[in-house]
Scaffold this motif. Structure first.
Motif, short mmCIF file in Angstrom:
data_model
loop_
_atom_site.label_atom_id
_atom_site.label_comp_id
_atom_site.label_asym_id
_atom_site.label_seq_id
_atom_site.Cartn_x
_atom_site.Cartn_y
_atom_site.Cartn_z
N GLU A 129 -9.29 0.86 0.05
CA GLU A 129 -9.53 1.73 -1.80
C GLU A 129 -9.50 3.31 -1.95
O GLU A 129 -8.48 3.29 -2.94
CB GLU A 129 -11.55 1.40 -1.58
CG GLU A 129 -11.18 -0.12 -1.61
CD GLU A 129 -12.72 -0.23 -2.17
OE1 GLU A 129 -13.30 0.47 -1.44
OE2 GLU A 129 -13.14 -1.19 -2.19
N SER A 132 -3.65 5.45 -0.71
CA SER A 132 -2.15 5.96 -1.40
C SER A 132 -1.25 4.29 -1.69
O SER A 132 -1.16 3.77 -0.71
CB SER A 132 -0.81 7.10 -1.19
OG SER A 132 -0.08 6.73 -2.22
N ALA A 133 -0.65 4.51 -3.11
CA ALA A 133 -0.27 2.54 -3.10
C ALA A 133 1.32 3.05 -2.70
O ALA A 133 1.83 1.84 -1.81
CB ALA A 133 -0.18 2.30 -4.83
N GLY A 139 3.78 -1.15 -2.51
CA GLY A 139 3.14 -0.48 -3.86
C GLY A 139 1.86 -0.79 -4.03
O GLY A 139 0.63 -1.77 -3.25
N GLU A 140 1.23 -0.86 -5.37
CA GLU A 140 0.33 -1.62 -5.87
C GLU A 140 -0.26 -2.63 -5.55
O GLU A 140 -1.51 -3.07 -5.37
CB GLU A 140 0.23 -0.19 -7.14
CG GLU A 140 -1.74 -0.41 -7.80
CD GLU A 140 -2.24 -0.36 -8.31
OE1 GLU A 140 -2.78 0.01 -9.62
OE2 GLU A 140 -0.74 -0.19 -10.31
N GLN A 143 -0.97 -3.37 -2.18
CA GLN A 143 -2.20 -3.04 -1.88
C GLN A 143 -3.29 -3.95 -2.44
O GLN A 143 -4.39 -4.06 -1.48
CB GLN A 143 -2.43 -1.98 -2.13
CG GLN A 143 -3.59 -0.69 -1.69
CD GLN A 143 -3.68 0.74 -2.65
OE1 GLN A 143 -3.37 0.63 -3.28
NE2 GLN A 143 -4.43 1.24 -2.03
N LYS A 144 -3.05 -4.17 -3.83
CA LYS A 144 -4.64 -5.22 -4.13
C LYS A 144 -4.09 -6.31 -2.95
O LYS A 144 -5.53 -7.19 -2.99
CB LYS A 144 -3.95 -5.15 -5.57
CG LYS A 144 -4.82 -3.86 -6.77
CD LYS A 144 -4.00 -4.03 -7.89
CE LYS A 144 -4.54 -3.17 -8.88
NZ LYS A 144 -3.86 -3.62 -10.12
#
Length: 477
Positions: A129, A132-133, A139-140, A143-144
């Motif tokens: 959480e 950094s993505a 990327g994000e 991560q998600k």
């Protein structure tokens, strides 16, 4: 490319195994393994950590044996009890003698290994959480995805701990039986009631859905069977392949339906189950029914309807000693027709008579052309369950035709297995258990149906308390 599962394809870095959850990941760390601090320096490290959880869940102490075709099917009376006398632990387990030393050790192992994996989920969730993505290759969205899968696995494991170590909702006494661990490291975690555990699982799964959705719904081709299970496509990044072996978006919906159903929230369960049943993309419905010809070709796992599964490449070897031997897991019934009420039921092909004894062949080696796909599969959530959940919704309506509607929903699934309608003439809960028996031979789910509906599997269960496994003496998380 050879057919290999996602675990084997990530990268050739060692996994963290044998982890001690409360005191940290590194107490039992193998030689030459990347340290925890180093592991999370890169996005790839998060991939390895998540992958390690899936792999450990597939070990024999959990879903690779005991929480599937082993211990759980033993206490569901799936096997002929007097023939278990040669299997030291199961001979006592089948009679619910939980205080026997061997059974006690087995139960303690289930508890500790499950909470160990929960702790590893928590480690990922808390760390990711604040990252950094840019640390992640995609990327994000990646991560998600990782966070969402870890949340969903945390909920999956907690639900099973609740279903094992606490009374069913029908027998709920409001007491606190298990902790819902959501912090890392876990210096102290208060125990929760059934209702509180289910509320936390629902919260985790709702969040997981929103986190996983951006990846899953952007390119749904990874959800069709040939990619979800067979891995036909060759993505640029293999981390995103084989979504059937991961907590994909629809696996999360299906698990949420399971949690709602267990909580008695039947309308919410119906809605989530319907999302899964109706899920489709450019190639049609994502989840369909395997056919009799699929079985002939070696699809002994009926994997077209598997929404989520785990992988253990040694499954056939692990199961082999229990097949057609003096330590065999012989099915309780004498004839195939004692289990299956329709001669052409596709699932009846997965039971074989050897020397006048019946065995499930779901984990028996096959040389047919689909063997490479089925060899390692440990089914965790199937499409059939979504029909059972919808049937229970109809059964719980204040409607003169509720029983009729409920059985009609079961018949929708049965018809896909070539079963004619009109055979479900008994009381609905009895028919549901019979249907779960057919669907889940060798998969460990039948016990939960007996428990949820408070129906004893056999006369060996003398009281409802035997549905509840005893917590380990040290309650070690």
């Amino acid at each position: 490319m050879n057919h290999m599962k996602i675990y084997k394809l990530l990268m050739a870095l060692p996994l963290l195994v044998g982890l001690n959850s409360c005191s940290g990941w590194l107490d039992l760390e193998p030689k030459d393994t990347t340290t925890e601090t180093d592991l999370f320096q890169t996005g790839d490290g998060y991939r390895i950590a998540l992958n390690g959880i899936y792999e450990q869940m597939a070990e024999t102490s959990l879903y690779g044996k005991e929480l599937s075709w082993g211990f759980l099917d033993v206490i569901a009376q799936t096997y002929r009890s007097y023939l278990l006398s040669n299997i030291e632990t199961y001979r006592y387990a089948v009679k619910y003698q939980y205080t026997n030393d061997n059974v006690k050790l087995l139960i303690e192992s289930i508890w500790s290994k499950a909470y160990n994996n929960i702790a590893n989920c928590n480690n990922i969730i808390q760390r990711i959480e604040s990252e950094s993505a840019g640390k992640f290759a995609e990327g994000e969205i990646e991560q998600k995805l990782i966070e969402g899968e870890a949340l969903a696995l945390r909920a999956y494991l907690h639900l099973d701990m609740l279903r094992l170590f606490a009374p069913s909702m029908l027998k709920d006494d409001g007491r606190q039986y298990i902790p819902y661990v959501d912090t890392y490291p876990c210096t102290f975690q208060p125990y929760s009631s059934n209702k509180e555990v289910l509320e936390k699982a629902i919260e985790d799964l709702k969040k997981a859905k929103t986190l996983v959705e951006p990846f899953e719904m952007t390119d749904t081709k990874w959800l069709i069977t040939k990619n979800r299970i067979e891995g036909d496509a060759n993505p640029a990044d293999l981390f995103f392949a084989y979504r059937g072996y991961r907590m994909n978006y629809y696996a999360i919906c299906a698990l949420l339906a399971r949690v709602y159903n267990y909580a008695g929230m039947h309308k919410e369960a119906f809605d989530e189950a319907s999302i899964v049943i109706e899920a489709k993309g450019d190639g049609g419905k994502f989840f369909s029914m395997s056919t009799a010809s699929d079985v002939v070709n070696g699809n002994i796992k009926l994997y077209h309807n598997i929404i989520f599964c785990l992988s253990n490449q040694n499954l056939w070897t692990i199961y082999e000693p229990y097949y057609n031997s003096d330590k065999g897991l012989v099915l309780a019934e004498w004839e195939v027709t004692d289990i299956f009420d329709a001669a052409n039921d596709t699932r009846a092909q997965l039971v074989k008579s050897v020397n006048s004894k019946l065995y499930s062949i779901k984990n028996v080696a096959t040389q047919e052309k689909m063997a490479a796909y089925v060899k390692d599969i440990i089914p965790m959530i199937r499409l059939g369950e979504m029909y059972y959940i919808r049937a229970e919704y109809y059964k719980n309506q204040n409607d003169d035709k509720n029983e009729e509607h409920a059985k009609s929903e079961l018949d929708k699934l049965r018809s896909a297995y070539n079963c004619p309608p009109g055979k479900l003439i008994g009381e609905f809960n009895d028919e549901l258990i019979n249907e779960a028996h057919r669907e889940y031979l060798g998969e460990g789910q039948l016990f939960y149906y007996y428990k949820k509906l408070n129906k004893h599997p056999s006369y060996d269960m003398s009281n409802d308390d035997q549905f509840v496994l005893p917590r380990p003496d040290n309650e070690n998380l």
